[in-house]
Structure formats: structure tokens, C-alpha cells
Design an enzyme around this catalytic site. Sequence first.
Site, PDB file in Angstrom:
ATOM      1  N   LYS A 169       0.830  -1.220   0.000  1.00 55.30           N
ATOM      2  CA  LYS A 169       0.000   0.000   0.000  1.00 55.30           C
ATOM      3  C   LYS A 169       0.863   1.268   0.000  1.00 55.30           C
ATOM      4  O   LYS A 169       0.448   2.303  -0.508  1.00 55.30           O
ATOM      5  CB  LYS A 169      -0.961  -0.002   1.174  1.00 55.30           C
ATOM      6  CG  LYS A 169      -2.305  -0.601   0.817  1.00 55.30           C
ATOM      7  CD  LYS A 169      -2.321  -2.108   0.730  1.00 55.30           C
ATOM      8  CE  LYS A 169      -2.354  -2.715  -0.622  1.00 55.30           C
ATOM      9  NZ  LYS A 169      -2.519  -4.181  -0.601  1.00 55.30           N
TER      10      LYS A 169
ATOM     11  N   ARG B 284      -0.921 -17.926  -3.589  1.00 55.92           N
ATOM     12  CA  ARG B 284      -0.180 -18.380  -2.418  1.00 55.92           C
ATOM     13  C   ARG B 284      -0.819 -19.666  -1.901  1.00 55.92           C
ATOM     14  O   ARG B 284      -1.962 -19.972  -2.235  1.00 55.92           O
ATOM     15  CB  ARG B 284      -0.199 -17.307  -1.319  1.00 55.92           C
ATOM     16  CG  ARG B 284       0.424 -15.999  -1.753  1.00 55.92           C
ATOM     17  CD  ARG B 284       0.366 -14.961  -0.644  1.00 55.92           C
ATOM     18  NE  ARG B 284       1.222 -15.284   0.484  1.00 55.92           N
ATOM     19  CZ  ARG B 284       2.523 -14.978   0.562  1.00 55.92           C
ATOM     20  NH1 ARG B 284       3.118 -14.327  -0.426  1.00 55.92           N
ATOM     21  NH2 ARG B 284       3.224 -15.309   1.633  1.00 55.92           N
TER      22      ARG B 284
ATOM     23  N   ASP C  16      -3.794 -17.297   7.352  1.00 58.26           N
ATOM     24  CA  ASP C  16      -3.628 -17.846   6.000  1.00 58.26           C
ATOM     25  C   ASP C  16      -3.470 -19.363   5.979  1.00 58.26           C
ATOM     26  O   ASP C  16      -3.772 -19.999   4.969  1.00 58.26           O
ATOM     27  CB  ASP C  16      -2.392 -17.235   5.322  1.00 58.26           C
ATOM     28  CG  ASP C  16      -2.630 -15.805   4.870  1.00 58.26           C
ATOM     29  OD1 ASP C  16      -3.697 -15.242   5.213  1.00 58.26           O
ATOM     30  OD2 ASP C  16      -1.745 -15.247   4.185  1.00 58.26           O
TER      31      ASP C  16
ATOM     32  N   HIS D 270     -22.478  17.084   1.651  1.00 60.32           N
ATOM     33  CA  HIS D 270     -22.331  17.444   0.242  1.00 60.32           C
ATOM     34  C   HIS D 270     -21.218  18.486   0.080  1.00 60.32           C
ATOM     35  O   HIS D 270     -21.154  19.417   0.877  1.00 60.32           O
ATOM     36  CB  HIS D 270     -23.650  18.039  -0.269  1.00 60.32           C
ATOM     37  CG  HIS D 270     -23.535  18.583  -1.664  1.00 60.32           C
ATOM     38  ND1 HIS D 270     -23.506  17.764  -2.774  1.00 60.32           N
ATOM     39  CD2 HIS D 270     -23.395  19.854  -2.124  1.00 60.32           C
ATOM     40  CE1 HIS D 270     -23.377  18.511  -3.864  1.00 60.32           C
ATOM     41  NE2 HIS D 270     -23.299  19.781  -3.494  1.00 60.32           N
TER      42      HIS D 270
HETATM   43  C1  FAD Z   1       1.660  -8.494  -1.530  1.00 61.55           C
HETATM   44  C2  FAD Z   1       0.570  -8.758  -0.533  1.00 61.55           C
HETATM   45  C3  FAD Z   1      -0.309  -7.740  -0.205  1.00 61.55           C
HETATM   46  C4  FAD Z   1      -1.325  -7.967   0.715  1.00 61.55           C
HETATM   47  N1  FAD Z   1      -2.182  -6.940   0.998  1.00 61.55           N
HETATM   48  C5  FAD Z   1      -3.170  -7.130   1.894  1.00 61.55           C
HETATM   49  C6  FAD Z   1      -4.061  -6.064   2.220  1.00 61.55           C
HETATM   50  O1  FAD Z   1      -3.956  -4.950   1.696  1.00 61.55           O
HETATM   51  N2  FAD Z   1      -5.019  -6.300   3.137  1.00 61.55           N
HETATM   52  C7  FAD Z   1      -5.186  -7.533   3.730  1.00 61.55           C
HETATM   53  O2  FAD Z   1      -6.086  -7.694   4.557  1.00 61.55           O
HETATM   54  N3  FAD Z   1      -4.342  -8.558   3.427  1.00 61.55           N
HETATM   55  C8  FAD Z   1      -3.347  -8.385   2.543  1.00 61.55           C
HETATM   56  N4  FAD Z   1      -2.492  -9.418   2.263  1.00 61.55           N
HETATM   57  C9  FAD Z   1      -2.678 -10.708   2.975  1.00 61.55           C
HETATM   58  C10 FAD Z   1      -2.153 -10.639   4.419  1.00 61.55           C
HETATM   59  O3  FAD Z   1      -0.840 -10.121   4.418  1.00 61.55           O
HETATM   60  C11 FAD Z   1      -2.210 -12.003   5.083  1.00 61.55           C
HETATM   61  O4  FAD Z   1      -3.531 -12.515   5.004  1.00 61.55           O
HETATM   62  C12 FAD Z   1      -1.808 -11.965   6.563  1.00 61.55           C
HETATM   63  O5  FAD Z   1      -0.624 -11.235   6.742  1.00 61.55           O
HETATM   64  C13 FAD Z   1      -1.659 -13.378   7.099  1.00 61.55           C
HETATM   65  O6  FAD Z   1      -1.316 -13.358   8.468  1.00 61.55           O
HETATM   66  P1  FAD Z   1      -0.917 -14.718   9.212  1.00 61.55           P
HETATM   67  O7  FAD Z   1      -0.797 -14.394  10.651  1.00 61.55           O
HETATM   68  O8  FAD Z   1      -1.820 -15.806   8.807  1.00 61.55           O
HETATM   69  O9  FAD Z   1       0.506 -15.130   8.623  1.00 61.55           O
HETATM   70  P2  FAD Z   1       1.912 -14.383   8.646  1.00 61.55           P
HETATM   71  O10 FAD Z   1       1.793 -12.943   8.914  1.00 61.55           O
HETATM   72  O11 FAD Z   1       2.600 -14.806   7.396  1.00 61.55           O
HETATM   73  O12 FAD Z   1       2.671 -14.997   9.907  1.00 61.55           O
HETATM   74  C14 FAD Z   1       3.182 -16.286   9.917  1.00 61.55           C
HETATM   75  C15 FAD Z   1       4.372 -16.320  10.853  1.00 61.55           C
HETATM   76  O13 FAD Z   1       4.669 -17.687  11.135  1.00 61.55           O
HETATM   77  C16 FAD Z   1       6.061 -17.847  11.200  1.00 61.55           C
HETATM   78  N5  FAD Z   1       6.320 -19.279  10.963  1.00 61.55           N
HETATM   79  C17 FAD Z   1       6.022 -20.003   9.858  1.00 61.55           C
HETATM   80  N6  FAD Z   1       6.330 -21.304  10.045  1.00 61.55           N
HETATM   81  C18 FAD Z   1       6.822 -21.405  11.293  1.00 61.55           C
HETATM   82  C19 FAD Z   1       7.308 -22.499  12.083  1.00 61.55           C
HETATM   83  N7  FAD Z   1       7.321 -23.737  11.618  1.00 61.55           N
HETATM   84  N8  FAD Z   1       7.759 -22.232  13.330  1.00 61.55           N
HETATM   85  C20 FAD Z   1       7.750 -20.981  13.834  1.00 61.55           C
HETATM   86  N9  FAD Z   1       7.290 -19.913  13.131  1.00 61.55           N
HETATM   87  C21 FAD Z   1       6.829 -20.131  11.887  1.00 61.55           C
HETATM   88  C22 FAD Z   1       6.598 -16.918  10.138  1.00 61.55           C
HETATM   89  O14 FAD Z   1       7.937 -16.572  10.411  1.00 61.55           O
HETATM   90  C23 FAD Z   1       5.641 -15.727  10.257  1.00 61.55           C
HETATM   91  O15 FAD Z   1       6.134 -14.735  11.113  1.00 61.55           O
HETATM   92  C24 FAD Z   1      -1.464  -9.231   1.343  1.00 61.55           C
HETATM   93  C25 FAD Z   1      -0.571 -10.262   1.022  1.00 61.55           C
HETATM   94  C26 FAD Z   1       0.429 -10.033   0.100  1.00 61.55           C
HETATM   95  C27 FAD Z   1       1.384 -11.147  -0.242  1.00 61.55           C
END
Ligand code: FAD
Length: 476
Positions: free
Chosen positions: A51, A267, A307, A441
Site C-alpha cells: 500500500k 499463495r 492464512d 455534500h
Molecule cells: C503483496 C501482498 C499484499 C497484501 N495486501 C493485503 C491487504 O492490503 N489487506 C489484507 O487484509 N491482506 C493483505 N495481504 C494478505 C495478508 O498479508 C495475510 O492474510 C496476513 O498477513 C496473514 O497473516 P498470518 O498471521 O496468517 O501469517 P503471517 O503474517 O505470514 O505470519 C506467519 C508467521 O509464522 C512464522 N512461521 C512459519 N512457520 C513457522 C514455524 N514452523 N515455526 C515458527 N514460526 C513459523 C513466520 O515466520 C511468520 O512470522 C497481502 C498479502 C500479500 C502477499
Amino acid sequence: MKSYDFLVIGGGSAGFNAARVAGAQGLRTAVVDGARELGGLCILRGCMPSKTLVYIAEVLHLAQKAKIFGLKIPSARADLRAIHARKKKIIAEFADSRVHQLKHGKFDLIRAHARFVDPHTVQLSNGRRVRAKHILIGTGSKVSTPPVPGLRESKFWTSDDVLDLNRLPKSVIVLGGGIVACELAQVLSRLGSRVTLIQRSPNILRDHSEDASVVVQKAFVDEGIELFAGTKIEKISQDKRGTTVTFRHGNKRLTRRAEHLFNALGREPNTAGLGLAAAGVRARENGQIIINRWQQTSVPHIYAAGDCSGPHEIVHVAIQQGELAARHAARIHGLKPIDYSLLLNVVFTDPQLATIGRLERELQEAGIHYLTASYPFNDHGKSILMDANYGYVKVIAEPKRGRILGAEIVGKDAGELIHAFSGPLTMRATVFDLLRAPWYHPTLAEIITYPLEEIADKITKRLKHRRSGMLPPLGP
Ligand SMILES: Cc1cc2nc3c(=O)[nH]c(=O)nc-3n(C[C@H](O)[C@H](O)[C@H](O)COP(=O)(O)OP(=O)(O)OC[C@H]3O[C@@H](n4cnc5c(N)ncnc54)[C@H](O)[C@@H]3O)c2cc1C
């Protein structure tokens, strides 16, 4: 061996927020994260860097079309080194703040990778083992490389690479038409690269309505992005000077060349190395962890959020899911599952595309009657004076009382405007309720009143007919 009430694997949006809530509930909690850089996808390589670039590209675009507004800005150009420096500074600030929260929360932070040994024990990459009563998996997602001919053998960029550019590529072929593909294709194009976008399904942003995606598609083509939808890639080959993609489009075979290839084909859940089988946690073929409405996996004391489990890979959903799992583990009474009928989605292209609630495709499939009305931005005062003419606002409502079911906005700042519906939808408001609210408005937001009025009119007429005994049929 150290033992916790609640162990979180992954300190991203889902994991961090789960740990924050669990700690606040008095559970002995720890977060395990194996990343070299802490912060999670959103801060480091997702929402925030993308962003930052989307906004910079929009400022540049406005400066370049200054003539329309009677302005002289002779040479508005991108300086990729300066843009990169700004992005790095902003992201470092966000990441520092998250690292502080992770280090000083009411939970332990363990810097290691984790994998299951049994349903209550994880093996850490630092050699130690940890036990826990409850475990939350929040390991996020990773870029997938689908079996497109020649892709796996090719050198390609992912979104991580595009977000980290400090020089402008001459030309880029973008594979994919999803959110990340579209947002970053437009950024690259606006910054000055020649961009070709190649997409398999008939429209870009295929999870959205055709009406909406066609508007974004037209804006892309008007801006000079070469866009091919409904294609089948036959071959990707590379030489020292770049990439050649051969694909079928209609009944033609076409070839495009570019300096770089950007794989934005999607992804997949990041769960492969977790040893899910050792814990008995079931996942789909693509690695997505199967959860119930409380975020519990097939092993009830193991939760998953974000995710890695879906079903919507966006940050506010990951946060809600993580928080819900922590509250469930803490046995808080009166919990409610996440209401996905309020789902909010934003695509940060320009025009932006934003939706909330239940949309036409879903309602049609479920055989639910609804009323709909829409109004175009090219007939609205504020958007006309802003030269922001693409798109429309569409409202979808239940036909008897006019309860709002959903809304779809394509246009300037749609991601902001859609929030006009967040509260009302949650509170089950009707179009009549929203028409009693004040609308200033001239604003972009007041365009919303036109479809609201049209639906209110239809319902009022229907009621009059009913009183007179001449009831027109319900239906779209
Ligand atoms: C380019 C891009 C733009 C995006 N823009 C938006 C947006 O504008 N708005 C929106 O809502 N979403 C957006 N998203 C999606 C959003 O970023 C994700 O949905 C969100 O960050 C997922 O969060 P999470 O906690 O599931 O995973 P993550 O934030 O990926 O966290 C996972 C964590 O787990 C850790 N990990 C993994 N495996 C292990 C293991 N075995 N042991 C210990 N640690 C581990 C990793 O190091 C990481 O820190 C975007 C994604 C991308 C790629």
C-alpha cells in the site's frame, strides 16, 4: 521441558493477536517464530509495503495527469531509489513497533522454528522441546508455483521481489490476475515499466463480479497495461535478456517478451514442514488446515488461524480468528463464531474495488430474493470534479423491509467508502435507516444515497401495490 497453557506457532497477524488475548486472559502463553525478521507478512512483505507503493504510484499518476486539472507539472517521474528508501523506513517503523509488542507482551517469545512431535509437544529448531495444553497454528502462507509449462525452471520474481525493487524494470510480464497481481501490475506500470498481464480465467479478479472486474480491466487498458484474460500458457522460456511467454488467447497463439517475469499466481498455506500428522491435525490436499467455527482443528486442543487455515486470506480476518481461538481456549462464555456474511474485501487498484456482505453471485446460488440498485461515479458531482469517473456503487437489499445484505463499490477510494456499510450491516440496518443518516455534500460518500433511494422507492411502491391488492412479483 517448559510447559504452557497456550502455545502459538507463528507471530504474524493471527498468532500475535491470539497470544495478546490469551496472555490478557491469564493463560501462560508463548509465541514461537522462526523468522529472521519478525513482523509477519502484512507488515514486512504484504499489506503495508504494497500500500506504500500503491499510494506513491497514485500520487505520481495524478501528477502526470495534471494537465486535466489545468496544472503544469512538466516532469513527474519515479525515483526508485528514493521510493525504496521511503518504503524501507516506513516498514522498519511498523516492524520495530511489532517487535516491541512481541518482546514485551504478556507472553514469552521464542525465536525458533517449531514442528509437532505429538499432539501436545513441539520440537524447536534450537534443540529444545515445549509442551502446551492448547496450541495455535498461525504459520501463514507462501508463494505457490503452479504447474505452468516452464515456470518452475524459470527465474521469476515474487511479490517479495517486486516490493523490494530499488530500480525500475524496463518491462515485466505478470502472471496472474488476482489481487496481488493486479495491485502490483498497476504500481509497476504507473512507475514507468511496460507491463503485460496474462491471466487464465476470463476476467481479472475472478472472485469478484464480472461487472466490477470489467471496470478495473478497462482502467488498466486505458492506462496502457497490456492485458490478456482467458489465456492458456503453453511455454515459458528465458535467455540472458529476459523471458518469453507463449500462450493461447482465443484462437490465436501469442508471444510476449519482457525483461522480468513476475509470478503472481497465488499463495498456499505454509504448513508442509509442521509435522501435522504427528499431531493428528487434518489438512486439505493443498495444505490448508481444516478448522471448525471456533478455529479448532481435527484435534480439539489445537487451533489454526490466518492464512494457514483460510478461508479468507486477509488481515482483519486473521486477527479475528486468532482472537477467537484464544478466547475459546480460555473458555470465555458467550462467544460467537465469526460472521462471514459480513465479509469485507478491498482491492487497492485504482479504481479500487470493495465489497461487503452477501453479493449477487452468492444470493443467486442460494436462491435468495434481493433487490439491487447501482449508481455510476461518472454522474456524480464530487467524482466528476476529481476526474474519478470509473465505476459505481451498488447496494443489495432484502426485498421486504430493505435490510441491507451487501454492497459493491468500484471507484476512487472504494476501500474507504465501503466502510459506510460496515456498521449498518452489522446492526442489520435497512435502506430506510441509512437514508435517515446525514450525508455531507459534496462528498464521494453521498453517491451511496442514490442506490439507497432507488431501493427504498421500489419497496415503498411494492407496499402501495400490496395495499391496493396488485402485488408485483419479488425477485431481482
Ligand atoms: C503483496 C501482498 C499484499 C497484501 N495486501 C493485503 C491487504 O492490503 N489487506 C489484507 O487484509 N491482506 C493483505 N495481504 C494478505 C495478508 O498479508 C495475510 O492474510 C496476513 O498477513 C496473514 O497473516 P498470518 O498471521 O496468517 O501469517 P503471517 O503474517 O505470514 O505470519 C506467519 C508467521 O509464522 C512464522 N512461521 C512459519 N512457520 C513457522 C514455524 N514452523 N515455526 C515458527 N514460526 C513459523 C513466520 O515466520 C511468520 O512470522 C497481502 C498479502 C500479500 C502477499
